[in-house]
Enzyme design. Structure first.
Site, PDB file in Angstrom:
ATOM      1  N   LYS A  17      -0.760 -17.864   1.352  1.00 47.07           N
ATOM      2  CA  LYS A  17      -1.475 -16.798   2.070  1.00 47.07           C
ATOM      3  C   LYS A  17      -1.748 -17.270   3.476  1.00 47.07           C
ATOM      4  CE  LYS A  17      -3.114 -12.643   1.203  1.00 47.07           C
ATOM      5  NZ  LYS A  17      -2.609 -11.617   0.277  1.00 47.07           N
ATOM      6  N   GLY A  69     -11.690   2.183  -0.292  1.00 48.31           N
ATOM      7  CA  GLY A  69     -10.603   1.724   0.592  1.00 48.31           C
ATOM      8  C   GLY A  69      -9.655   2.866   0.895  1.00 48.31           C
ATOM      9  N   GLY A 105      -6.870   2.386   3.115  1.00 52.90           N
ATOM     10  CA  GLY A 105      -5.780   1.769   3.872  1.00 52.90           C
ATOM     11  C   GLY A 105      -4.481   1.900   3.114  1.00 52.90           C
ATOM     12  N   ASN A 106      -3.587   0.970   3.345  1.00 51.75           N
ATOM     13  CA  ASN A 106      -2.278   1.027   2.690  1.00 51.75           C
ATOM     14  C   ASN A 106      -2.434   1.212   1.179  1.00 51.75           C
ATOM     15  OD1 ASN A 106      -0.232  -0.411   0.971  1.00 51.75           O
ATOM     16  ND2 ASN A 106       0.922  -0.358   2.867  1.00 51.75           N
ATOM     17  N   GLY A 154      -5.330   1.772  -0.891  1.00 51.10           N
ATOM     18  CA  GLY A 154      -6.195   2.841  -1.395  1.00 51.10           C
ATOM     19  C   GLY A 154      -5.582   4.214  -1.192  1.00 51.10           C
TER      20      GLY A 154
END
Ligand code: NAD
Length: 408
Positions: A106, A217, A219-220, A222
């Site tokens: 990560k 959320g 974003g991408n 959610g």
């Protein structure tokens, strides 16, 4: 509250106590308590106003027993090394649960990207690659997008890597735009994978055919999850972004919300439905609660107030270990992040494979390959949980650790 890496290690402690996991041996667990390496870098950027600003960046390579390190890069003001370590650890397990030949890594930069101009953001992204290009590569370490990192950012990074190394495969970064080495289906992959996992387990978890869903959320992850659940006949009761959420018992009209957010920058103040805070949203009665934003959203402070039947963790680490216990005792089933959101890395893996083979798969091909992997991961996780009379998170850990153990 513990930092996310402490939470991750508490989860590991817990699985180590299970009868099934004792055979793995103490040395194996000791090895998994440390990443293979964690790297901190400084990235100096000449800002548009001529001043020099130094940003702190990270790459953690946790474990590559199953294949090259794989994992996203997060841009956020709260990003720090312990968060990146936790996310890298979970990635190692997630790839194993999904059954793909990748290890866990990560990355991140401590930055609020909204405060940068596009030019500054591009310099910063290229700067991250300049500092780390030696350790990256299609067969070494393959980063991807995460919170606040977009296909465009992945394209800048892939381009910078090519400039430095001459590697033209574009296989070192995934989540790239279509036409620039990206894969069909990568955008919705995490939400879709989550839906496949939910569908695979739905009847076994006692959920009805058409569920009422609450999502944290926008974003991408959610937003794509919301679209996919609606397309499949489920109802979204509430959804939120960082400023707050909206709630409607009759179900939300997603198109209106997308339009409102486009014009106003957030969902806050939307007039068509009731406004709720993020705290209130988590406590709404529903069939499935989907945290799709950040870590540590459900803790010992609010776990008791959760009224969902099932939690589908599309965010990484949204529940603390204390919350896990409280929810388990309340009979609320949690479909854990390392299973629920593994669709994203799986399609990233498909992108990497297409780049290396110089192929372009259709969206249908991508989704047809994703579905059986998600079904298999979901059912094997349930099997492992049942065998050890434990919950799904521990089932997924056992499945992952068994697979990593064979290669370590
Ligand atoms: P994103 O940047 O696209 O979206 C994040 C969303 O969360 C935004 O809508 C933001 O407004 C909202 N948000 C921020 N703070 C919030 C808060 N306190 N309450 C409610 N909403 C808040 O990021 P993303 O890619 O959608 O990632 C979301 C989560 O999913 C992260 O935990 C990420 O690690 C995880 N994840 C992402 C992927 C992927 O493919 N993008 C894959 C696996 C897991």
């Amino acid at each position: 509250m513990q930092n996310p890496f402490q939470n991750a290690m508490l989860q590991l402690d817990k699985v180590a106590k299970l009868k099934k996991a004792r055979d793995f041996g103490d040395e194996f667990f000791a090895r998994l308590r440390q990443p293979d390496r964690d790297i901190r870098i400084s990235i100096p950027i000449k800002m548009d106003n001529g001043s020099l600003k130094i940003f702190e960046g990270y790459r953690v390579e946790y474990n590559n027993a199953l294949g090259p390190y794989k994992g996203g890069i997060r841009y956020h003001p709260d990003t720090e090394i312990n968060e990146v370590k936790a996310l890298a650890f979970w990635m190692a397990l997630k790839c194993a649960v999904a059954g793909i030949e990748m290890g866990g890594g990560k990355g991140g930069i401590t930055v609020d990207p909204k405060e940068l101009s596009k030019r500054e953001l591009e310099k910063l992204s290229r700067g991250w690659v300049q500092k780390l290009s030696d350790i990256l590569g299609p067969h070494k370490d393959v980063p991807a997008p995460d919170v606040n990192t977009t296909p465009e950012i992945m394209d800048w990074m892939a381009d910078e890597y090519e400039k430095i190394t001459g590697d033209k495969t574009r296989a070192t970064f995934t989540g790239k735009p279509l036409g620039k080495g990206g894969s069909e289906g990568r955008g919705p992959a995490t939400g879709l994978g989550g839906f496949y996992v939910f569908n695979s387990l739905r009847t076994q978890l006692g959920l009805k055919e058409k569920c009422e869903i609450v999502i944290q959320g926008f974003g991408n992850v959610g937003l794509n999850a919301a679209k996919i659940f609606i397309e499949n006949g489920h109802k979204i009761l509430a959804i939120s972004d960082s400023k707050g959420g909206v709630y409607d018992l009759n179900g939300l009209d997603l198109n209106k919300l997308i339009e409102y957010k486009k014009n106003n920058g957030s969902l806050s103040g939307f007039m068509g439905s009731k406004n709720v805070t993020n705290e209130e949203l988590l406590e709404i009665k529903c069939d499935v609660l989907i945290p799709a934003a950040f870590e540590n959203q459900i803790t010992d402070k609010n776990a008791d107030k959760i009224k969902a039947q099932v939690i589908l963790e599309l965010a990484n680490g949204p529940l603390t270990p204390e919350a896990d216990e409280i929810l388990f005792n309340k009979g609320i089933q949690v479909i854990p992040d390392i299973l629920a959101n593994s669709g994203g890395v799986t399609v990233s893996y498909f992108e990497w494979e297409q780049n290396l083979k110089n192929e372009n798969w259709s969206e249908k091909e991508v989704f047809d390959k994703l579905l059986p992997l998600m079904n298999d991961a979901a059912q094997k996780t349930l099997e492992k949980a049942k065998e050890s009379n434990t919950h799904l998170r521990m089932g997924a850990f056992i499945l992952a650790l068994e697979r990593i153990k064979t290669k370590i």
